[in-house]
Design a protein around this motif. Structure first.
Motif, PDB file in Angstrom:
ATOM      1  N   ALA A 157       1.089  -3.282  -8.421  1.00 17.52           N
ATOM      2  CA  ALA A 157       2.090  -3.165  -7.373  1.00 17.52           C
ATOM      3  C   ALA A 157       3.217  -4.300  -7.553  1.00 17.52           C
ATOM      4  O   ALA A 157       2.934  -5.397  -8.110  1.00 17.52           O
ATOM      5  N   ARG A 167       2.205   4.875 -13.751  1.00  9.97           N
ATOM      6  CA  ARG A 167       1.188   4.092 -12.703  1.00  9.97           C
ATOM      7  C   ARG A 167       1.838   2.553 -11.618  1.00  9.97           C
ATOM      8  O   ARG A 167       1.351   2.207 -11.157  1.00  9.97           O
ATOM      9  N   TYR A 224       0.935  -1.477  -0.027  1.00 13.25           N
ATOM     10  CA  TYR A 224      -0.090  -0.158  -0.265  1.00 13.25           C
ATOM     11  C   TYR A 224       0.612   1.598  -0.132  1.00 13.25           C
ATOM     12  O   TYR A 224       0.835   2.430  -0.949  1.00 13.25           O
ATOM     13  N   GLU A 277       3.045   6.216  -3.097  1.00 11.29           N
ATOM     14  CA  GLU A 277       4.106   6.660  -3.951  1.00 11.29           C
ATOM     15  C   GLU A 277       3.679   6.508  -5.328  1.00 11.29           C
ATOM     16  O   GLU A 277       4.356   7.650  -5.914  1.00 11.29           O
ATOM     17  N   ALA A 278       3.435   5.815  -5.820  1.00  7.56           N
ATOM     18  CA  ALA A 278       3.054   5.428  -6.528  1.00  7.56           C
ATOM     19  C   ALA A 278       1.736   6.858  -7.744  1.00  7.56           C
ATOM     20  O   ALA A 278       1.781   6.681  -9.211  1.00  7.56           O
ATOM     21  N   ALA A 316       4.436   0.500  -8.551  1.00  9.55           N
ATOM     22  CA  ALA A 316       4.272   1.200  -7.951  1.00  9.55           C
ATOM     23  C   ALA A 316       6.351   0.472  -7.959  1.00  9.55           C
ATOM     24  O   ALA A 316       6.245  -0.520  -8.584  1.00  9.55           O
ATOM     25  N   PHE A 365      -3.435  -0.011 -11.654  1.00  8.65           N
ATOM     26  CA  PHE A 365      -2.034   0.227 -11.126  1.00  8.65           C
ATOM     27  C   PHE A 365      -1.529  -1.093 -10.778  1.00  8.65           C
ATOM     28  O   PHE A 365      -1.796  -1.748 -11.152  1.00  8.65           O
ATOM     29  N   ARG A 376       3.861   1.444  -1.325  1.00 13.20           N
ATOM     30  CA  ARG A 376       4.479   1.889  -2.261  1.00 13.20           C
ATOM     31  C   ARG A 376       3.183   2.159  -3.715  1.00 13.20           C
ATOM     32  O   ARG A 376       3.889   3.388  -4.580  1.00 13.20           O
ATOM     33  N   LEU A 377       1.675   1.445  -3.128  1.00 11.17           N
ATOM     34  CA  LEU A 377       1.253   2.284  -4.141  1.00 11.17           C
ATOM     35  C   LEU A 377       1.553   3.807  -4.303  1.00 11.17           C
ATOM     36  O   LEU A 377       0.644   4.217  -5.348  1.00 11.17           O
ATOM     37  N   TRP A 430      -1.264   5.936  -5.868  1.00  9.91           N
ATOM     38  CA  TRP A 430      -2.938   5.950  -5.459  1.00  9.91           C
ATOM     39  C   TRP A 430      -3.600   6.912  -4.311  1.00  9.91           C
ATOM     40  O   TRP A 430      -2.595   7.301  -3.811  1.00  9.91           O
TER      41      TRP A 430
END
Length: 306
Positions: free
Chosen positions: A248, A268, A167, A172-173, A270, A246, A169-170, A175
């Motif tokens: 992950a 998108r 979560y 950060e990308a 991570a 996204f 890392r997402l 999300w």
């Protein structure tokens, strides 16, 4: 002689929130800075006594923690693993934390085991499921090092702490909390892939846990060995109207497979799990599980969920 960790009982469905579980596990650890040398062993700049380590007047110190990484030709992989082990040392000052690779990078696992001849160690695989490396390579390596008393911990996944790292890392990308429950949002959980059915089962369970966390569909996809691929999973989601998808990255560290998966949707995608605080806590959680186990059993039969 190898004493693998015992089989854990099946867990009932999670009733606590992931954040609550994270807080419970975190409470047992402190934090203090420490250094790491280039070969992955602790640099003896100072000695800090930890409750696991008795006073110098006698007793037996805690077993060494050997973090077992796969290895990669990508130079970022080794740097990432070393940074993760820095966090582990910060959380458990005084614990002897070492690194061993299955292939491609030094130190190799047999060399790390050889450096601990006559001592005790717990091998914690920095691997995310029950594949060939966990079931075959680690037991073979410990059998070839009879001078070290070893236990093999369960792989890192599946576990709620991995979901917490995924979560993070997402986010950060890109999300956003507004994506929770959104009709057009989805996530592809990109993993290395394995022909071992237990490994695939572990990845699917992580996908379910992440879907509960995000409130959107999470589809497992793979870089090798099995289907679907990440591009195929993205196309299938788009066909269902899930255009805001996204990726992950279900990899401990950067490498060829992680890069290939990220290339499918670079804007998108991570980053790998890497040196995330939840990963460091999970490494120590697996170490403690294996260390305190009392009944020998086949570690790779575990559904790593506790």
């Amino acid at each position: 002689m190898t004493e693998p960790a015992p089989e854990q009982p099946q867990q009932s469905p999670l009733t606590d929130s992931t954040a609550h579980l994270l807080a419970r596990i975190t409470d047992q650890f402190g934090a203090q800075l420490s250094l790491v040398s280039r070969n992955g062993t602790r640099r003896p700049m100072h000695r800090t006594r930890h409750p696991d380590r008795p006073a110098a007047d006698g007793g037996t110190s805690a077993p060494a923690l050997i973090a077992v990484a796969h290895g990669s030709r990508d130079p970022k992989a080794l740097r990432t693993v070393l940074a993760l082990l820095d966090l582990v040392r910060d959380l458990r000052p005084g614990l002897d934390v070492r690194l061993g690779h299955i292939e491609l990078n030094a130190p190799l696992l047999p060399d790390t085991l050889d450096s601990l001849r006559g001592a005790e160690a717990v091998l914690v695989p920095l691997l995310l499921g029950r594949g060939h490396h966990v079931k075959r390579d680690l037991p073979a390596a410990t059998a070839a090092a009879p001078g070290v008393r070893t236990r093999i911990a369960a792989p890192l996944g599946p576990h709620p702490l991995l979901v917490e790292a995924l979560y993070g890392r997402l986010v950060e990308a890109g999300w956003d909390a507004a994506d929770h429950g959104a009709r057009h949002a989805a996530v592809v959980l990109a993993a290395a892939g394995s022909r071992d059915p237990d490994s695939a089962q572990d990845t699917r369970r992580t996908a379910r846990l992440l879907a509960e966390r995000l409130g959107v569909p999470v589809v497992p996809a793979y870089a090798s060995a099995t289907a679907p691929t990440v591009p195929a999973a993205l196309r299938a989601l788009a066909a269902r109207g899930r255009h805001r998808a996204f990726v992950a990255s279900y990899f401990t560290a950067p490498g060829r497979f992680a890069s290939a998966c990220a290339d499918a949707v670079p804007h998108r995608a991570a980053a790998p799990l890497g040196a995330h605080p939840a990963m460091a806590r999970l490494v120590l959680h697996r170490y403690d599980q294996a260390r305190t186990a009392t009944t020998p059993a086949d570690a790779v039969s575990l559904l790593a969920s506790a």
